[in-house]
Design an enzyme around this catalytic site. Sequence first.
Site, short mmCIF file in Angstrom:
data_model
loop_
_atom_site.label_atom_id
_atom_site.label_comp_id
_atom_site.label_asym_id
_atom_site.label_seq_id
_atom_site.Cartn_x
_atom_site.Cartn_y
_atom_site.Cartn_z
N GLU A 49 0.84 -1.16 -0.07
CA GLU A 49 -0.09 0.28 -0.04
C GLU A 49 0.73 1.44 0.78
O GLU A 49 1.61 1.35 0.83
CB GLU A 49 -0.51 -0.13 1.18
N ASP A 60 -5.08 9.68 9.35
CA ASP A 60 -3.92 9.00 9.27
C ASP A 60 -3.33 9.82 10.65
O ASP A 60 -3.50 10.64 11.57
CB ASP A 60 -2.52 10.05 8.18
N TYR A 174 -11.84 -3.89 3.63
CA TYR A 174 -10.29 -3.79 4.85
C TYR A 174 -10.86 -3.23 5.89
O TYR A 174 -11.79 -2.74 6.18
CB TYR A 174 -9.46 -2.02 4.00
#
Length: 264
Positions: A49, A60, A174
């Site tokens: 990734e 993030d 995911y």
Amino acid sequence: MLSVSQCFEELRSRNECAMIPFITAGDPDLQTTAKALQVLDQSGADVIELGVPYSDPLADGPVIQAAATRALQRGTRLEQVLEMLSGIAPSVRSPIILFSYYNPILHRGIEPFFQQIANAGVRGLVVPDLPLEEAKDLLKIAARYKIEVVLLVAPTTTQGRIEDIARHSQGFIYLVSVTGVTGMRDQLQSRVKDLLEYLKSVTNKPIGVGFGISQPEQALQVKNWGADAIIVGSAFVKRLAEGSPEEGLQAIGEFCQNLKSALS
């Protein structure tokens, strides 16, 4: 380079769990990113990734945010990332999944974006802030360019929405292991085990677990809970950023081997 789906088919035929490392493009520089992709490919990574640095990375944590900031300060842009990938992709077996926020995609235009990343050798895409409702239109365009769009399930996602995401996600699903941003954590929420069990009951698609995994023991724990893939980001980004580029490359290679060994 295999497609993401082909990679998982091969792994399932061998009863293996996929190791998916994440790195940020352009940190410390794009030349090192190119070498890192090769190192990871040769050190046990099954899929890689690659994060496109973005100025407002909502999903993030501090490690990846800092890496993105450094990359942007060096002038790293999507065009340079794709140029780098065009040169390196033919020598990498592991499918490369691009991790990008939605705004840069909209800014370029969805179709031109997919055309560009497909030409560069990208095989998958993760868009962490992409609503399911928007994803359905994006998936149709992605299919024309043979890009598999991986959708995310969070611990807070309702059962009905989980089933809808599972139907539409491509390559794998995911599963975000924590409520919050990426980052290294000492313990994983037991809720992950319950979500894995529920997802397994509604789909036969592979399920990758990410966010918060930083140690081989955690990777093995999640595999034993039923995950088909383990996604590790901050721990790789941190190692690659420490010391010289050569030391960082050695560190991520060894770490990737350790994680893959733990999953074997």
